[in-house]
Design an enzyme around this catalytic site. Structure first.
Site, mmCIF file in Angstrom:
data_model
loop_
_atom_site.group_PDB
_atom_site.id
_atom_site.type_symbol
_atom_site.label_atom_id
_atom_site.label_comp_id
_atom_site.label_asym_id
_atom_site.label_seq_id
_atom_site.Cartn_x
_atom_site.Cartn_y
_atom_site.Cartn_z
ATOM 1 N N ALA B 169 0.845 -1.202 0.000
ATOM 2 C CA ALA B 169 0.000 0.000 0.000
ATOM 3 C C ALA B 169 0.876 1.246 0.000
ATOM 4 O O ALA B 169 0.598 2.213 -0.728
ATOM 5 C CB ALA B 169 -0.921 -0.007 1.218
ATOM 6 N N ASP B 170 1.928 1.220 0.783
ATOM 7 C CA ASP B 170 2.867 2.348 0.796
ATOM 8 C C ASP B 170 3.534 2.532 -0.569
ATOM 9 O O ASP B 170 3.693 3.656 -1.051
ATOM 10 C CB ASP B 170 3.964 2.116 1.852
ATOM 11 C CG ASP B 170 3.517 2.500 3.257
ATOM 12 O OD1 ASP B 170 2.729 3.447 3.398
ATOM 13 O OD2 ASP B 170 3.977 1.852 4.218
#
Lengths: 398, 398
Positions: B169-170
């Site tokens: 996600a990062d």
């Protein structure tokens, strides 16, 4: 100039891409206002036109990834080649995701195209990139995920290496080539000369591994598959609830104590077995059972609400049906957008996730029918007459 | 101008980001030639300075994500605020990944910054984005993966939802905000006014799901976890070999017949139980056993070599130790790069995966020591004297 124009207004992209990685890139460029002219094979089109699921016979796969683009058909051999070169003369960017060497064999490689348009940015996405010993190997998403190391770190202790449920290698490469194109355009605008952008699925996956590779390069340890927990803190993991799973992310002592109270076991907050993060990481299996003794008797939404109210980061593990109804994601963030398609009817597509305040990205038009914009592009942009177009169609060139 | 300059030469980025998503973005910008000035808290710095693994006491996590950046320290409250505004006056971009509202509380929100520099592009990365009901919820990678639906589609039949082994996600948000920044800069260069770029971890994950959400939106079916196989074709899956796992990707009838010969069971090529892709998808479990009856007695490298020689796409499932030694990935594609660090010594960092032909990205310098560039930036750029700097340090402002 008009300050309400779109972020990428005035850019013309000639798009030879098929399936996923390339179309994902040009989809974002189109959403942000670039003019994308997608070239498909006459009579056949992008393979994904035949990929499930279908709505009134139209592929949702294709409709989602190709909204906002103009669609033309063109055979890149023979007569079509000259027409393609005319398009390149009027383009800012060409994007393709053929296997390396394919465009060269067609006589349309970057070295040829830059001669006729030195300002051109030429972007290529492939499995292994356009250099090195594996350059000509076929590259698919699963090969990118496997070769790039992502599968080796995803999954459960004792279990098999696991792929990402989505075509993550394609997605990462699609995002990365978009960055390359925009960077090369910036440089082109400064010095007046384009260049080639070369992005590989495998490289893109490798870049995503961040700390995973650093663990090996620094400590010589091969990171194992550890499920949903992380190596550095606990409880920062998934937990089973009554009707699904939740994530609780308590990365420090203060949050741990809040968790203990939230799960109605306040005595744990002072339990010396768990009073430092290092101890909690070591005793993660015990802590998981303790937390689940509470979460298993509560619904997902109750667990999340209780944790958030207590100040503990938490989230449901959303399934897709929850996702598309979520008031934040589908509502406020507009991540699902209605689009009327002339054949499929009302469809719901994934919205653009890059939110720009002054020039918001938006879905401009439904994905094209095969060759829908032949007259507009070959006539309007290149000045071919209706008679010439009819002849080209007769000859199978468009 | 000098045509050998870098792609992003001349861009100045003021970087307030910490940990992963934001630093990953500014790392790519720095690799491509932007001047990145990373602001850290005096005396403390980015949390990841204290994240394992360490080499001579220096965090490999920090060194990898912050190479090529200048490092300064600045307290954004009190006297530091005016200094920050002076930097903003001379910047093209500010990037931050605080929780929404944090910069406003400091009196440094976009509405304030654009008054003093209307050309500024202001980019923010957060868990849920800067709008909507969950705006203020804490966002971490695992929450982005859970909330955005990725975990629900990753993993094995009957097994638990599974996170990606890397902080996906990062990473997705870091790539996406980079696209937003470059798009907003392009618009700014055309019309002279900047804007705000707002990217959420959750939105970025949702955008990565492509066909997964379309399956539900079109057919009303919630995609299940199906391990490493795909719904549309078989054999396109992972298989156990003698010393590890391999991926074989045979997406059509022709490739299937080649597989049968490669695994020394040519009679299968004519077996009516398996002669269409639809039948093979249905009988995937049987086919997996048949293929593994051969792969289990061969080494990974032999399986891959045999398949590739037969014309079948295949790949090892690389573990990190294989990755960093691979002649294509580490060699030709230069995905691991040596960097001499003044304290850590010789380190190996992940190379830039976006390959530009005329202005290749490269790692310019090791990650900064805390406040290493205070004199260069506050003195050289803002014109503060050595006495003023000494006083600021004494006052804890820098």
């Amino acid at each position: 100039m008009n300050p309400t124009r779109d972020a990428l207004s005035g850019l013309r992209i000639i798009d030879l891409t098929r399936v996923l990685a390339g179309p994902f890139c040009t989809m974002m460029l189109a959403d942000m206002g670039a003019e994308v002219i997608k070239i498909e094979q006459p009579g056949k089109g992008d393979d994904t036109r035949h990929f499930a699921p279908f709505q009134n016979g139209e592929s949702a796969y294709y409709m989602n990834l190709n909204r906002g683009k103009q669609g033309i058909t063109l055979d890149l051999k023979g007569q079509g080649k000259e027409i393609f070169l005319d398009l390149v003369r009027k383009a800012d960017v060409v994007v393709e995701n053929f296997r390396p060497g394919t465009m060269d064999k067609l006589g349309l490689g970057y070295d040829t195209l830059k001669e006729i348009n030195p300002k051109l940015v030429y972007a290529a996405v492939s499995g292994f990139g356009d250099s090195g010993p594996y350059r000509l190997r076929p590259g698919y998403d699963i090969i990118g995920q496997a070769m790039g190391g992502l599968m080796s770190t995803t999954g459960w202790p004792g279990g098999e290496p696991t792929r990402s449920g989505t075509a993550m290698a394609d997605v990462l490469a699609g995002l990365s080539v978009t960055i390359g194109i925009l960077s090369a355009l910036r440089h082109r605008d400064q010095i007046g000369v384009g260049q080639k952008v070369d992005v590989a699925l495998v490289d893109s996956v490798v870049a995503s591994l961040e700390i995973i590779t650093q663990i090996y390069l620094t400590d010589g340890r091969i990171p194992e598959r550890i499920g949903n927990r992380y190596e550095s803190c606990y409880p920062y993991d998934s937990f089973t609830a009554k009707d699904g799973s939740v994530v609780i992310a308590a990365a420090n002592d203060k949050l741990w104590r809040l968790v203990c109270h939230a799960i109605e076991q306040p005595e744990l907050a002072f339990d010396e077995r768990f009073d430092t993060n290092a101890k909690r990481v070591e005793r993660h299996a015990e802590i998981k059972l303790l937390i689940e003794s509470w979460t298993r008797s509560h619904n997902v939404d109750d667990v999340v609400e209780t944790m958030l109210a207590a100040g503990v980061p938490a989230s449901p593990i959303n399934t897709v049906d929850r996702l598309v109804r979520d008031p934040h994601i589908a509502g406020a963030r507009q991540m699902f957008v209605d689009m009327e398609h002339p054949k499929a009817g009302k469809t719901k597509l994934t919205g653009c996730h890059i939110k720009l305040s002054a020039t918001p990205a938006h879905l401009r038009s439904p994905a094209p029918q095969l060759g829908e914009h032949n007259a507009a592009v070959f006539g309007g942009l290149l000045g071919l007459t209706a008679d010439e177009l009819a002849q080209l169609q007769l000859d199978g060139v468009i």
